[in-house]
Design an enzyme around this catalytic site. Structure first.
Site, PDB file in Angstrom:
ATOM      1  CE  LYS A 187       5.154   4.633   5.670  1.00  0.00           C
ATOM      2  NZ  LYS A 187       5.588   4.269   4.309  1.00  0.00           N
TER       3      LYS A 187
ATOM      4  N   GLY B 198      -7.421  -5.160  -6.191  1.00  0.00           N
ATOM      5  CA  GLY B 198      -7.294  -3.743  -5.814  1.00  0.00           C
ATOM      6  C   GLY B 198      -7.292  -2.906  -7.075  1.00  0.00           C
TER       7      GLY B 198
ATOM      8  N   GLY C  55      -7.192   0.690  -7.013  1.00  0.00           N
ATOM      9  CA  GLY C  55      -6.921   2.079  -6.607  1.00  0.00           C
ATOM     10  C   GLY C  55      -5.736   2.590  -7.400  1.00  0.00           C
ATOM     11  CG  ASN C  56      -1.838   5.612  -7.178  1.00  0.00           C
ATOM     12  OD1 ASN C  56      -1.013   4.914  -7.761  1.00  0.00           O
ATOM     13  ND2 ASN C  56      -1.711   6.919  -7.102  1.00  0.00           N
TER      14      ASN C  56
ATOM     15  N   GLY D 224      -3.249  -0.597  -8.130  1.00  0.00           N
ATOM     16  CA  GLY D 224      -3.865  -1.686  -8.889  1.00  0.00           C
ATOM     17  C   GLY D 224      -4.343  -1.240 -10.264  1.00  0.00           C
TER      18      GLY D 224
HETATM   19  P1  NAD Z   1      -5.796   3.007  -2.825  1.00  0.00           P
HETATM   20  O1  NAD Z   1      -6.520   3.382  -1.590  1.00  0.00           O
HETATM   21  O2  NAD Z   1      -5.687   3.973  -3.944  1.00  0.00           O
HETATM   22  O3  NAD Z   1      -6.436   1.665  -3.442  1.00  0.00           O
HETATM   23  C1  NAD Z   1      -6.725   0.524  -2.717  1.00  0.00           C
HETATM   24  C2  NAD Z   1      -7.641  -0.353  -3.546  1.00  0.00           C
HETATM   25  O4  NAD Z   1      -7.862  -1.576  -2.861  1.00  0.00           O
HETATM   26  C3  NAD Z   1      -9.024   0.260  -3.790  1.00  0.00           C
HETATM   27  O5  NAD Z   1      -9.424  -0.045  -5.109  1.00  0.00           O
HETATM   28  C4  NAD Z   1      -9.926  -0.493  -2.821  1.00  0.00           C
HETATM   29  O6  NAD Z   1     -11.263  -0.569  -3.261  1.00  0.00           O
HETATM   30  C5  NAD Z   1      -9.261  -1.848  -2.875  1.00  0.00           C
HETATM   31  N1  NAD Z   1      -9.607  -2.693  -1.746  1.00  0.00           N
HETATM   32  C6  NAD Z   1      -9.767  -2.362  -0.450  1.00  0.00           C
HETATM   33  N2  NAD Z   1     -10.122  -3.454   0.244  1.00  0.00           N
HETATM   34  C7  NAD Z   1     -10.149  -4.474  -0.630  1.00  0.00           C
HETATM   35  C8  NAD Z   1     -10.450  -5.842  -0.531  1.00  0.00           C
HETATM   36  N3  NAD Z   1     -10.783  -6.397   0.625  1.00  0.00           N
HETATM   37  N4  NAD Z   1     -10.339  -6.590  -1.625  1.00  0.00           N
HETATM   38  C9  NAD Z   1     -10.032  -6.044  -2.826  1.00  0.00           C
HETATM   39  N5  NAD Z   1      -9.760  -4.769  -2.990  1.00  0.00           N
HETATM   40  C10 NAD Z   1      -9.814  -3.992  -1.899  1.00  0.00           C
HETATM   41  O7  NAD Z   1      -4.335   2.533  -2.331  1.00  0.00           O
HETATM   42  P2  NAD Z   1      -3.011   2.379  -3.193  1.00  0.00           P
HETATM   43  O8  NAD Z   1      -2.231   3.628  -3.076  1.00  0.00           O
HETATM   44  O9  NAD Z   1      -3.373   1.823  -4.518  1.00  0.00           O
HETATM   45  O10 NAD Z   1      -2.234   1.281  -2.339  1.00  0.00           O
HETATM   46  C11 NAD Z   1      -2.506  -0.107  -2.452  1.00  0.00           C
HETATM   47  C12 NAD Z   1      -1.423  -0.881  -1.723  1.00  0.00           C
HETATM   48  O11 NAD Z   1      -0.142  -0.572  -2.287  1.00  0.00           O
HETATM   49  C13 NAD Z   1      -1.312  -0.588  -0.229  1.00  0.00           C
HETATM   50  O12 NAD Z   1      -0.890  -1.772   0.418  1.00  0.00           O
HETATM   51  C14 NAD Z   1      -0.181   0.428  -0.179  1.00  0.00           C
HETATM   52  O13 NAD Z   1       0.464   0.430   1.088  1.00  0.00           O
HETATM   53  C15 NAD Z   1       0.728  -0.130  -1.256  1.00  0.00           C
HETATM   54  N6  NAD Z   1       1.673   0.865  -1.776  1.00  0.00           N
HETATM   55  C16 NAD Z   1       1.228   1.992  -2.398  1.00  0.00           C
HETATM   56  C17 NAD Z   1       2.148   2.898  -2.905  1.00  0.00           C
HETATM   57  C18 NAD Z   1       1.677   4.120  -3.670  1.00  0.00           C
HETATM   58  O14 NAD Z   1       2.533   4.787  -4.280  1.00  0.00           O
HETATM   59  N7  NAD Z   1       0.403   4.443  -3.707  1.00  0.00           N
HETATM   60  C19 NAD Z   1       3.528   2.687  -2.760  1.00  0.00           C
HETATM   61  C20 NAD Z   1       3.967   1.517  -2.118  1.00  0.00           C
HETATM   62  C21 NAD Z   1       3.012   0.617  -1.630  1.00  0.00           C
END
Ligand code: NAD
Length: 415
Positions: free
Chosen positions: A105, A217, A219-220, A222
């Site tokens: 990392k 969530g 984002g990407n 959710g």
């Molecule tokens: P992102 O930034 O695209 O999305 C995060 C989402 O969470 C957003 O919709 C944001 O509004 C929402 N959010 C933030 N605070 C919040 C709260 N208090 N309550 C509800 N929603 C809230 O991030 P992502 O890439 O979707 O990642 C989300 C999680 O998945 C993280 O924990 C990340 O470490 C994990 N993850 C992501 C990937 C990936 O490929 N993107 C891979 C492994 C793990």
């Protein structure tokens, strides 16, 4: 052995496994002391003409099973202990899904929102110059993480190739498709999670059409998992982001929700849905709960109100260890993050394979192969659960640790 660099959090995390597998000190040392730690600071010229130093880290935790693999995050709170822990978790995650990789990392202490695009490009290129001698397709392969994306990977790859003097696309994954990224990489984490959920639902004799899902969530991760599960016939009854949540007991049309969010910038006021707070979403009566936002969402305070039958941890560490114990006692199935969200690193591996072979796969082939990797990992998990009579999280750790120690033993690093 020198122990100054030991990862304290890693020690705590493998405590349970160490007891189950009766690990000795030599094994614990291998599992908790990173192989290589880089800490550096480097100057970046800002748009206004002044120079600012940024601190960066790269931790290559264990490479017994192959080159190390892991993302680079840009965040003001990045610190070495956190990067060590995340590199340790990547080592376990790659072993769980049988990738020929160790774990790594990296990160830069920076609040990206405060910098221009040109400044972020210089920070990204500087990171590669600092780590160049220690990374590469057969050594350590970076990828995106929090606040880094395909555009940043493109700058990083370009810098790497300038230093190398050759095209070397397999040096970095998570690249844009036109710079030899993989098809489906952008939604692979969610698709991997959906495959895992499908396996769980089948093994519990549940039917997707009768299964309700709440996703925290949007984002990407959710948004994509809500979309995929909706397309597969699941009834997605609630979704939320940091600003608000929406709920409809009869199910939401996720395609329409995505359009609404794209148009208005928010989930609120989606026609036909009630507003719901994030706290209430976690406590909904639903078959499946998918935390896909942040860490520490199900905690001591709310765990007793959780009513889901099954929790799919798409976010990293959304459940605290003490809440996890309560869920176990309550008989709620929890599919842990190191398997549930491993789809992203699996498709990163496919990207590396495609780059190495210079032969590119159709989107459907990527998805078919992802499904095989995720389903195999679930099968292995059920066997370990049965053999060791332990919960899913402990079983995943046991399985990963056994594979890593076996590789170390075969290399002659352990008796
Ligand atoms: P992102 O930034 O695209 O999305 C995060 C989402 O969470 C957003 O919709 C944001 O509004 C929402 N959010 C933030 N605070 C919040 C709260 N208090 N309550 C509800 N929603 C809230 O991030 P992502 O890439 O979707 O990642 C989300 C999680 O998945 C993280 O924990 C990340 O470490 C994990 N993850 C992501 C990937 C990936 O490929 N993107 C891979 C492994 C793990």
């Amino acid at each position: 052995m020198e122990k100054d660099n030991v990862c304290i959090n890693c020690y705590n995390q493998i405590d349970k496994v160490a007891k189950i597998l009766k690990l000795g000190q030599a094994e614990l040392d291998i599992l908790t002391i990173p192989k290589r730690i880089l800490t550096f600071s480097y100057p970046v010229k800002l748009d206004a003409g002044d120079t600012r130093y940024f601190t960066g880290y790269r931790v290559q935790f264990n490479d017994a099973r192959g080159p190390t693999k892991g993302g680079i995050r840009f965040h003001p709170e990045v610190n070495l202990e956190e990067i060590k822990t995340l590199a340790f978790l990547m080592t376990l995650k790659c072993a769980v899904v049988n990738l020929p990789y160790g774990g790594a990392k990296g990160g830069v202490m920076i609040e990206p929102k405060k910098f221009s695009e040109a400044e972020l490009e210089s920070v990204s290129r500087g990171y590669i110059r600092e780590t160049y001698n220690f990374i590469g397709p057969r050594i350590d392969i970076p990828a995106p993480d929090v606040n880094t994306d395909a555009k940043i990977m493109a700058w990083m790859l370009d810098e790497y190739e300038k230093l190398e003097g050759k095209h070397t696309p397999a040096a970095i994954t998570g690249k844009p498709i036109s710079l030899l990224g993989s098809k489906a990489r952008d939604y692979s984490t969610s698709m991997g999670g959906a495959f895992v959920l499908q396996e769980m639902v089948e093994s519990l004799d549940m039917k997707p059409k009768k299964t309700t899902v709440a996703v925290q969530g949007f984002g990407n991760v959710g948004m994509n998992i809500a979309r995929i599960l909706h397309e597969w016939g699941y009834k997605v009854i609630a979704v939320s982001d940091s600003k608000s949540g929406i709920y409809n007991a009869n199910g939401l049309s996720i395609k329409d929700v995505i359009n609404h969010k794209e148009k208005t910038g928010k989930l609120a006021k989606f026609k036909g849905a009630k507003e719901i707070s994030n706290e209430a979403l976690l406590e909904l009566k639903t078959d499946v709960l998918v935390p896909a936002a942040l860490e520490d969402q199900i905690i001591k305070k709310n765990v007793n109100n959780v009513k889901a039958k099954l929790i799919l941890e798409m976010a990293n560490r959304p459940i605290t260890p003490e809440a996890d114990d309560v869920l176990l006692d309550k008989g709620i199935f929890v599919m842990p993050d190191i398997l549930a969200n491993a789809g992203g690193v699996v498709v990163s591996y496919f990207e590396w394979v495609q780059n190495s072979q210079n032969f590119y796969w159709a989107e459907q082939l990527v998805l078919d192969r992802l499904k095989i990797y995720m389903a195999n990992a679930v099968k292995e998990l059920s066997k370990v659960c049965e053999n060791f009579k332990c919960d899913m999280r402990a079983s995943l750790y046991v399985n990963a640790v056994k594979k890593i120690l076996e590789a170390e033993r075969l290399r002659g690093n352990l008796k």
